[in-house]
Enzyme design. Sequence first.
Site, PDB file in Angstrom:
ATOM      1  N   ALA A 128       0.810  -1.228   0.000  1.00 56.39           N
ATOM      2  CA  ALA A 128       0.000   0.000   0.000  1.00 56.39           C
ATOM      3  C   ALA A 128       0.840   1.273   0.000  1.00 56.39           C
ATOM      4  O   ALA A 128       0.313   2.354  -0.276  1.00 56.39           O
ATOM      5  CB  ALA A 128      -0.923   0.016   1.214  1.00 56.39           C
ATOM      6  N   TYR A 129       2.121   1.183   0.332  1.00 53.55           N
ATOM      7  CA  TYR A 129       2.959   2.391   0.400  1.00 53.55           C
ATOM      8  C   TYR A 129       3.258   2.880  -1.005  1.00 53.55           C
ATOM      9  O   TYR A 129       3.754   2.134  -1.826  1.00 53.55           O
ATOM     10  CB  TYR A 129       4.275   2.110   1.110  1.00 53.55           C
ATOM     11  CG  TYR A 129       4.193   1.614   2.528  1.00 53.55           C
ATOM     12  CD1 TYR A 129       3.055   1.777   3.307  1.00 53.55           C
ATOM     13  CD2 TYR A 129       5.284   0.952   3.105  1.00 53.55           C
ATOM     14  CE1 TYR A 129       3.004   1.317   4.616  1.00 53.55           C
ATOM     15  CE2 TYR A 129       5.236   0.495   4.415  1.00 53.55           C
ATOM     16  CZ  TYR A 129       4.099   0.678   5.154  1.00 53.55           C
ATOM     17  OH  TYR A 129       4.057   0.214   6.451  1.00 53.55           O
TER      18      TYR A 129
END
Length: 317
Positions: free
Chosen positions: A50-51
């Site tokens: 998700a980063y």
Amino acid sequence: MTRIGISDLDIFPLSLGGNVFGWTADRETSFAILDAYHSGGGDFIDTADAYSAWVPGNTGGDSERIIGEWLASRRPENVVVATKVSQHPEFKGLSAKNVRAAAEASLQRLGVDTLDLYYAHFDDATVPLEETVAAFGDLVSDGLVRYTAISNYSADRIREWVGLARAAGSALPVAIQPHYNLVHRNEVEEQIVPIAEEFDLSLVPYYALAAGFLTGKYRSTDAAGETSPRAEGASKYATDHGLRIIDALEGIGQAHGVSIAATALAWLRSQPAVAAPIASASRVEQIADLLDGARVQLTAEEISELTEVSAWSPARV
């Protein structure tokens, strides 16, 4: 070096957080940070699929792509990369189908054949835990993942995960990633550490520097009004109690010739079940403090002093 749980992953006792790559550190800066960390002996990088999807223009997987490009460019030996699943915009949740698809996408972005350490990032109550545990076990059986791990799960759910994996003869998790630092202790120490010790799980704590507060940047209670993107998370700790912790860190750090941040990391390293705190750097100049935090050895008296000054109860707030 430190071994993670029952695995054969021997790692440097400070994990470099990849949450800033593609966010507060662009590609060039990220490469410089990774170079400095690795040249200083670091070999354990933490990221997530998700980063950093929250950044305008990013899609998620941005950190993994940068790390993958660095790995391809530098070809470092024996680097352990941990990543996570459940929060990527295209791979939400922990259904078996999603876990498999997300792992394959992470492998492609990182440019590796096997994920060293794969976390369930956040619990997903919409999916039976049996399904998630089996999906992670299948990834190990199929060679896509070496070891599994759990992040942001309650003690009860960790116990349930381990029980299900044992019953199925599936891969057991080797690590837990909780929010843990000198100003956020109670929940982990009361609930997570006991279960980690019971099942031989290592802790790899995130927010090891309390979003920057434990660097000593915020030295006044007036800092509580800060509103910059990363300052809000740190400045909330700038209370009288928090500042007493900083003062103690500073005094102990001076005795060892290291920074407040390095001293805070050294305390966390000394705690039961902790293998390697996670700390990130947005500038290459910050890496020296992180490396110091992995190496400085505090005395038993210094550890006790920090434990005592950081003790928290609702009555003190």
